[in-house]
Write a protein that holds these residues in place. Sequence first.
Motif, PDB file in Angstrom:
ATOM      1  N   ALA A 154      -0.943  -7.187  -5.068  1.00 14.77           N
ATOM      2  CA  ALA A 154      -1.920  -7.693  -6.044  1.00 14.77           C
ATOM      3  C   ALA A 154      -3.131  -6.775  -6.184  1.00 14.77           C
ATOM      4  O   ALA A 154      -3.641  -6.572  -7.288  1.00 14.77           O
ATOM      5  CB  ALA A 154      -2.362  -9.105  -5.667  1.00 14.77           C
ATOM      6  N   ALA A 155      -3.582  -6.201  -5.104  1.00 15.44           N
ATOM      7  CA  ALA A 155      -4.744  -5.313  -5.159  1.00 15.44           C
ATOM      8  C   ALA A 155      -4.376  -3.924  -5.670  1.00 15.44           C
ATOM      9  O   ALA A 155      -5.254  -3.138  -6.001  1.00 15.44           O
ATOM     10  CB  ALA A 155      -5.384  -5.201  -3.780  1.00 15.44           C
ATOM     11  N   GLY A 156      -3.072  -3.622  -5.731  1.00 15.01           N
ATOM     12  CA  GLY A 156      -2.622  -2.325  -6.232  1.00 15.01           C
ATOM     13  C   GLY A 156      -2.789  -1.186  -5.245  1.00 15.01           C
ATOM     14  O   GLY A 156      -2.686  -0.018  -5.616  1.00 15.01           O
ATOM     15  N   LEU A 157      -3.025  -1.510  -3.980  1.00 12.11           N
ATOM     16  CA  LEU A 157      -3.276  -0.464  -2.987  1.00 12.11           C
ATOM     17  C   LEU A 157      -2.066   0.443  -2.771  1.00 12.11           C
ATOM     18  O   LEU A 157      -2.209   1.671  -2.715  1.00 12.11           O
ATOM     19  CB  LEU A 157      -3.718  -1.075  -1.657  1.00 12.11           C
ATOM     20  N   LYS A 158      -0.877  -0.151  -2.643  1.00  7.85           N
ATOM     21  CA  LYS A 158       0.333   0.656  -2.445  1.00  7.85           C
ATOM     22  C   LYS A 158       0.625   1.491  -3.679  1.00  7.85           C
ATOM     23  O   LYS A 158       0.943   2.674  -3.575  1.00  7.85           O
ATOM     24  CB  LYS A 158       1.545  -0.232  -2.133  1.00  7.85           C
ATOM     25  N   ARG A 159       0.532   0.863  -4.854  1.00 11.66           N
ATOM     26  CA  ARG A 159       0.823   1.591  -6.092  1.00 11.66           C
ATOM     27  C   ARG A 159      -0.177   2.719  -6.304  1.00 11.66           C
ATOM     28  O   ARG A 159       0.197   3.820  -6.710  1.00 11.66           O
ATOM     29  CB  ARG A 159       0.854   0.639  -7.287  1.00 11.66           C
ATOM     30  N   ARG A 160      -1.448   2.475  -6.007  1.00 12.35           N
ATOM     31  CA  ARG A 160      -2.451   3.536  -6.135  1.00 12.35           C
ATOM     32  C   ARG A 160      -2.128   4.678  -5.179  1.00 12.35           C
ATOM     33  O   ARG A 160      -2.148   5.850  -5.562  1.00 12.35           O
ATOM     34  CB  ARG A 160      -3.851   3.000  -5.852  1.00 12.35           C
ATOM     35  N   ALA A 161      -1.814   4.346  -3.935  1.00 13.47           N
ATOM     36  CA  ALA A 161      -1.509   5.377  -2.940  1.00 13.47           C
ATOM     37  C   ALA A 161      -0.266   6.173  -3.338  1.00 13.47           C
ATOM     38  O   ALA A 161      -0.259   7.411  -3.244  1.00 13.47           O
ATOM     39  CB  ALA A 161      -1.320   4.738  -1.567  1.00 13.47           C
ATOM     40  N   LEU A 162       0.765   5.489  -3.781  1.00 13.60           N
ATOM     41  CA  LEU A 162       1.987   6.190  -4.204  1.00 13.60           C
ATOM     42  C   LEU A 162       1.728   7.080  -5.406  1.00 13.60           C
ATOM     43  O   LEU A 162       2.201   8.220  -5.470  1.00 13.60           O
ATOM     44  CB  LEU A 162       3.102   5.193  -4.520  1.00 13.60           C
ATOM     45  N   LEU A 163       0.980   6.568  -6.373  1.00 14.98           N
ATOM     46  CA  LEU A 163       0.673   7.355  -7.561  1.00 14.98           C
ATOM     47  C   LEU A 163      -0.134   8.600  -7.195  1.00 14.98           C
ATOM     48  O   LEU A 163       0.202   9.719  -7.608  1.00 14.98           O
ATOM     49  CB  LEU A 163      -0.095   6.509  -8.578  1.00 14.98           C
ATOM     50  N   LEU A 164      -1.176   8.429  -6.407  1.00 18.00           N
ATOM     51  CA  LEU A 164      -2.017   9.570  -6.043  1.00 18.00           C
ATOM     52  C   LEU A 164      -1.254  10.615  -5.231  1.00 18.00           C
ATOM     53  O   LEU A 164      -1.471  11.813  -5.395  1.00 18.00           O
ATOM     54  CB  LEU A 164      -3.259   9.107  -5.290  1.00 18.00           C
ATOM     55  N   THR A 165      -0.359  10.175  -4.359  1.00 19.46           N
ATOM     56  CA  THR A 165       0.404  11.138  -3.561  1.00 19.46           C
ATOM     57  C   THR A 165       1.483  11.826  -4.383  1.00 19.46           C
ATOM     58  O   THR A 165       1.992  12.869  -3.972  1.00 19.46           O
ATOM     59  CB  THR A 165       1.035  10.485  -2.312  1.00 19.46           C
TER      60      THR A 165
END
Length: 105
Positions: free
Chosen positions: A43-54
Amino acid sequence: MSSSTCIFGGNLNFDHACQEWQIFKDRFVQFCIANDITEENDAAGLKRRALLLTALVDETYRVVKDLASPTLLDNVEYKALVALLDLHLEPKRCSFAESIKTPGA
């Protein structure tokens, strides 16, 4: 997705200098689906943000970092990050040129 679960879909990389953002974004969504990373469990998008940035090559990461400045990328929400990339990387359409296109051209 638990920490012991393997990631499906290999590693994604995005280089804005030679790849199309919309195609990568669509592939990234499919990557998240394949790995059960959803709005509900991220919900917070933390995993998606981390995956996208990496997934970004160094130069593209620098571009995103500059776009978000002075905010640190760790403090930019996933949806806001995608919006920044959309705004910067989507081709700009010329409304005048679009209006004079003939059907079927």
